[in-house]
Design a protein around this motif. Structure first.
Motif, PDB file in Angstrom:
ATOM      1  N   LYS A  71       0.743  -1.104  -0.091  1.00 42.47           N
ATOM      2  CA  LYS A  71      -0.049  -0.157  -0.107  1.00 42.47           C
ATOM      3  C   LYS A  71       0.875   1.410  -0.059  1.00 42.47           C
ATOM      4  CE  LYS A  71      -0.584  -0.311   4.981  1.00 42.47           C
ATOM      5  NZ  LYS A  71      -1.802   0.196   6.044  1.00 42.47           N
ATOM      6  N   ASP A  75      10.001   3.866  -2.685  1.00 44.49           N
ATOM      7  CA  ASP A  75      10.585   4.833  -3.563  1.00 44.49           C
ATOM      8  C   ASP A  75       9.964   4.796  -5.078  1.00 44.49           C
ATOM      9  OD1 ASP A  75      12.143   6.289  -1.751  1.00 44.49           O
ATOM     10  OD2 ASP A  75      13.752   4.841  -2.184  1.00 44.49           O
ATOM     11  N   PRO A 227       1.185   4.663   4.198  1.00 48.83           N
ATOM     12  CA  PRO A 227       1.324   5.857   3.041  1.00 48.83           C
ATOM     13  C   PRO A 227       0.955   7.045   3.851  1.00 48.83           C
ATOM     14  CG  PRO A 227       0.091   3.968   2.327  1.00 48.83           C
ATOM     15  CD  PRO A 227       0.490   3.660   3.655  1.00 48.83           C
ATOM     16  N   SER A 228       1.368   8.314   3.516  1.00 48.16           N
ATOM     17  CA  SER A 228       1.262   9.681   3.971  1.00 48.16           C
ATOM     18  C   SER A 228       1.010  10.529   2.932  1.00 48.16           C
ATOM     19  CB  SER A 228       2.081   9.941   4.975  1.00 48.16           C
ATOM     20  OG  SER A 228       2.072  11.321   5.515  1.00 48.16           O
ATOM     21  N   LEU A 233       7.011  11.305   6.565  1.00 48.40           N
ATOM     22  CA  LEU A 233       7.571  10.037   6.261  1.00 48.40           C
ATOM     23  C   LEU A 233       9.041  10.124   6.696  1.00 48.40           C
ATOM     24  CD1 LEU A 233       5.983   9.390   2.735  1.00 48.40           C
ATOM     25  CD2 LEU A 233       5.855   7.566   4.667  1.00 48.40           C
TER      26      LEU A 233
ATOM     27  N   ALA B  19      -3.486   4.215   0.194  1.00 48.08           N
ATOM     28  CA  ALA B  19      -2.363   4.368  -0.695  1.00 48.08           C
ATOM     29  C   ALA B  19      -2.822   5.161  -1.803  1.00 48.08           C
ATOM     30  CB  ALA B  19      -2.167   3.169  -1.173  1.00 48.08           C
ATOM     31  N   VAL B  27      -1.609  14.514  -3.138  1.00 46.77           N
ATOM     32  CA  VAL B  27      -0.329  14.231  -2.852  1.00 46.77           C
ATOM     33  C   VAL B  27      -0.244  13.029  -2.220  1.00 46.77           C
ATOM     34  CG1 VAL B  27       1.726  15.600  -1.911  1.00 46.77           C
ATOM     35  CG2 VAL B  27      -0.538  16.967  -2.282  1.00 46.77           C
ATOM     36  N   ALA B  28       1.099  12.456  -2.342  1.00 44.11           N
ATOM     37  CA  ALA B  28       1.115  11.186  -1.691  1.00 44.11           C
ATOM     38  C   ALA B  28       2.578  11.029  -0.985  1.00 44.11           C
ATOM     39  CB  ALA B  28       0.714  10.083  -2.553  1.00 44.11           C
ATOM     40  N   VAL B  29       3.201   9.893  -1.191  1.00 49.28           N
ATOM     41  CA  VAL B  29       4.395   9.558  -0.212  1.00 49.28           C
ATOM     42  C   VAL B  29       5.507  10.320  -1.027  1.00 49.28           C
ATOM     43  CG1 VAL B  29       4.051   7.601   1.490  1.00 49.28           C
ATOM     44  CG2 VAL B  29       3.396   7.367  -0.845  1.00 49.28           C
ATOM     45  N   ALA B  30       6.595  10.221   0.109  1.00 51.99           N
ATOM     46  CA  ALA B  30       7.804  10.544  -0.441  1.00 51.99           C
ATOM     47  C   ALA B  30       9.103   9.901  -0.164  1.00 51.99           C
ATOM     48  CB  ALA B  30       8.148  11.959  -0.076  1.00 51.99           C
ATOM     49  N   GLN B  32      11.685   7.173   0.628  1.00 54.40           N
ATOM     50  CA  GLN B  32      11.747   6.119   1.644  1.00 54.40           C
ATOM     51  C   GLN B  32      13.299   6.027   1.958  1.00 54.40           C
ATOM     52  OE1 GLN B  32       8.858   5.097   2.838  1.00 54.40           O
ATOM     53  NE2 GLN B  32       7.836   6.340   1.021  1.00 54.40           N
ATOM     54  N   GLU B 206       5.978  19.396  -3.723  1.00 56.74           N
ATOM     55  CA  GLU B 206       6.744  18.068  -3.542  1.00 56.74           C
ATOM     56  C   GLU B 206       5.443  16.924  -3.413  1.00 56.74           C
ATOM     57  OE1 GLU B 206      10.302  16.082  -1.202  1.00 56.74           O
ATOM     58  OE2 GLU B 206       9.552  17.820  -0.363  1.00 56.74           O
ATOM     59  N   THR B 207       5.536  15.929  -4.184  1.00 50.78           N
ATOM     60  CA  THR B 207       4.599  14.927  -4.266  1.00 50.78           C
ATOM     61  C   THR B 207       5.541  13.613  -4.336  1.00 50.78           C
ATOM     62  OG1 THR B 207       4.371  14.753  -6.626  1.00 50.78           O
ATOM     63  CG2 THR B 207       2.725  16.127  -5.310  1.00 50.78           C
ATOM     64  N   ARG B 208       4.596  12.521  -4.139  1.00 57.23           N
ATOM     65  CA  ARG B 208       5.419  11.065  -4.610  1.00 57.23           C
ATOM     66  C   ARG B 208       5.204  11.110  -6.007  1.00 57.23           C
ATOM     67  NH1 ARG B 208       4.258   6.007  -5.854  1.00 57.23           N
ATOM     68  NH2 ARG B 208       5.796   4.712  -4.934  1.00 57.23           N
ATOM     69  N   TYR B 210       5.471   8.533  -9.089  1.00 57.00           N
ATOM     70  CA  TYR B 210       5.218   7.107  -9.380  1.00 57.00           C
ATOM     71  C   TYR B 210       5.785   6.645 -10.501  1.00 57.00           C
ATOM     72  CZ  TYR B 210       1.341   9.163 -12.245  1.00 57.00           C
ATOM     73  OH  TYR B 210       0.996   9.511 -13.269  1.00 57.00           O
TER      74      TYR B 210
END
Lengths: 299, 218
Positions: A71, A75, A227-228, A233, B19, B27-30, B32, B206-208, B210
């Motif tokens: 989910k 990266d 997820p955020s 994160l 998710a 926006v989503a995740v950045a 890792q 800034e966004t994740r 994909y």
């Protein structure tokens, strides 16, 4: 978005097809990536009671050497999806995911992936009022349109649709015996929900942008951030979110100051692999970011 | 559309809600894995790279000194998420952006950081795609991945916008739809470019991103 309605067919999925409340699919032939993942699904009960929910297990069998995404894909990548396509008086709830694995590629890219067979659980709910308004149909027939991004050296998209049919009842619904194994397997792999995690199992502290997680007598810990959308994160999950021992210290991005909770999945081991006392545990963690709370509120 | 479709969509939103920040809400995740080397609000790493076609070299600071805003687009010829944004050349998300901003001192550079042994790094395959997709903006070859790593480029596509002062103003996805075939209703690059051109703050900076992983050399 075009969706391919597919005919349920036999093949290796036959075990998931039998008896009641079942269904499986074969990938569409023309789509890249479809044949690398086989999807099938089964309901936990033989029927669904109006006004109640039934758990659905959706199983993805991924070709050896390939992986799909959790989910929070990490990266790169994109998460697996399940889209309900059926009458409006029923709907799907959130997906319960098993803990993923870390997958590191050149360039220090860290992904959170699934390999082999992965079972996602989700709840199907019949809205009693809407069902009555629709004339109390005796059967709920629906498709689960699944989509995945599958990678090895290269990446491909795939999709597959599973058709299921369940009687709708106002009487007692009984468990589907053919589903027992799948549900037991799926639930073993799904992290214990944070509400059910005993307080003494782990300690969590967020201070000066650092999340500290500790588990008494753990020999290895791995943390997977949920997820955020606010980007709250870890800064460097590659080096900080997995370690031997009983403590992880994970620096977070500044965006952590904008959210109420940090959430994720913690996998920890006790004992040494190969030894008789070795065990692996997966729990959800939910850390409130309030000044007065160093531990999450749990039962 | 079938009547059922609406519920299907709702199902998607509910099913993937955690998710799906990228699809549903923006926006989503950045990152890792590591501190992104290039940081929004700071000076973008300068570079000089050869073009896929011809002998010319392109230097970031030459463009910014010349008053150009530069959009970097990490590219791979056969990544499904790149294909999604190019496959219909009429509706191409990237080509249309290039056209839309070509008279506004905005330069687009496609960046390929795949190593030469990977199919995504093949010169011939990239040239084929340039032809097939009518890509008119330069494609630069970063086969050792040094520029990609300096920017922290993770996916194809992964987009960066550098203003005329050489400051990184946006890093992330092209749009807000990380599904297989959908094109998002918010194009972050268009939004950020319009804000920069209007002298405004970039609201979503800034966004994740994909897509496929950048195929860096080992």
């Amino acid at each position: 978005m075009p969706r391919i309605q597919q005919i349920v067919s036999a093949c290796s999925l036959v075990l998931w097809l039998v008896a009641t409340g079942f269904g499986a699919s074969q990938p569409a032939p023309a789509m890249d990536g479809n044949s690398l993942v086989r999807v099938s699904a089964i309901a936990e009960y033989q029927a669904i009671r109006a006004g109640e929910s039934v758990s659905i297990a959706v199983r993805f069998q991924i070709e050896d050497g390939w992986h799909t995404y959790w989910k929070n894909p990490g990266d790169t990548g994109a998460e697996m999806r399940i889209v309900y396509d059926g009458p409006e008086w029923a709907s799907l709830g959130e997906i319960h995911w098993p803990a993923p694995k870390r997958y590191v590629s050149p360039g220090d890219l860290l992904d959170f992936v699934h390999e082999g067979t992965v079972i996602l659980l989700t709840d199907l709910t019949v809205d009693a009022e809407a069902w009555e308004a629709a004339g109390k149909p005796e059967t709920l027939a629906f498709d689960l349109n699944c989509e995945w991004f599958v990678c090895k050296e290269i990446c491909l998209l795939g999709e597959g649709s599973v058709s299921l049919e369940l009687p709708v009842t106002t009487e007692t619904a009984y468990k589907n015996r053919d589903a027992l194994q799948a549900f037991s397997e799926a639930r073993r792999a799904i992290p214990r929900p944070w509400e059910d995690v005993p307080e003494q199992m782990y300690r969590a502290k967020f201070e000066s942008g650092v999340l500290t997680l500790s588990v008494p007598s753990a020999t290895r810990m791995t943390y997977f951030p949920a997820p955020s959308k606010e980007l709250a994160l870890p800064v460097d999950a590659l080096t900080e979110a997995e370690a031997k021992g009983d403590t992880l210290r994970i620096r977070y991005r500044d965006e952590a100051s904008t959210v109420d909770f940090l959430e994720g999945v913690l996998v920890f081991e006790r004992g040494q692999p190969g030894a008789g006392n070795h065990s692996t545990h997966a729990i959800e963690v939910r850390v409130p970011l309030r000044d007065d709370a160093s531990d999450p509120p749990r039962e | 559309m079938k009547k059922r479709t609406k519920l299907g969509f709702t199902g998607l939103l509910v099913a993937g809600i955690a998710a799906l920040g990228a699809t549903a809400t923006g926006v989503a995740v950045a990152a890792q894995s590591s501190d992104a080397k290039a940081k929004v609000g700071e000076k973008a790493p300068d570079f000089t790279l050869p073009a896929l076609k011809g002998d010319e070299k392109h230097t970031l600071s030459d463009y910014t000194k010349d008053g150009k805003i530069v959009v970097l687009e990490w590219f791979a010829p056969d990544c499904p998420y790149v294909v999604k944004h190019y496959q219909n050349t009429e509706k191409s998300t990237v080509n249309n952006l290039v056209k839309e901003f070509k008279d506004k001192d905005v330069v687009f550079l496609a960046m390929n950081s795949a190593h030469s042994g990977h199919p995504y790094g093949s010169k011939d395959r990239n040239l084929e795609r340039v032809e097939e997709w009518k890509i008119n903006h330069p494609m630069l070859v970063d086969a050792d991945g040094s520029v990609g790593k300096a920017y922290g480029a993770r996916t194809t596509p992964h987009m960066y916008i550098i203003d005329t002062d050489g400051i990184l103003r946006y890093a992330g996805g092209l749009d807000n739809d990380s599904s297989a075939r959908g094109i998002g209703d918010v194009n972050y690059v268009r939004q950020a470019l319009n804000e920069i051109l209007a002298g405004e703050t970039v609201t979503v900076s800034e966004t994740r991103p994909y897509g496929c992983s950048v195929k860096y050399a080992k």
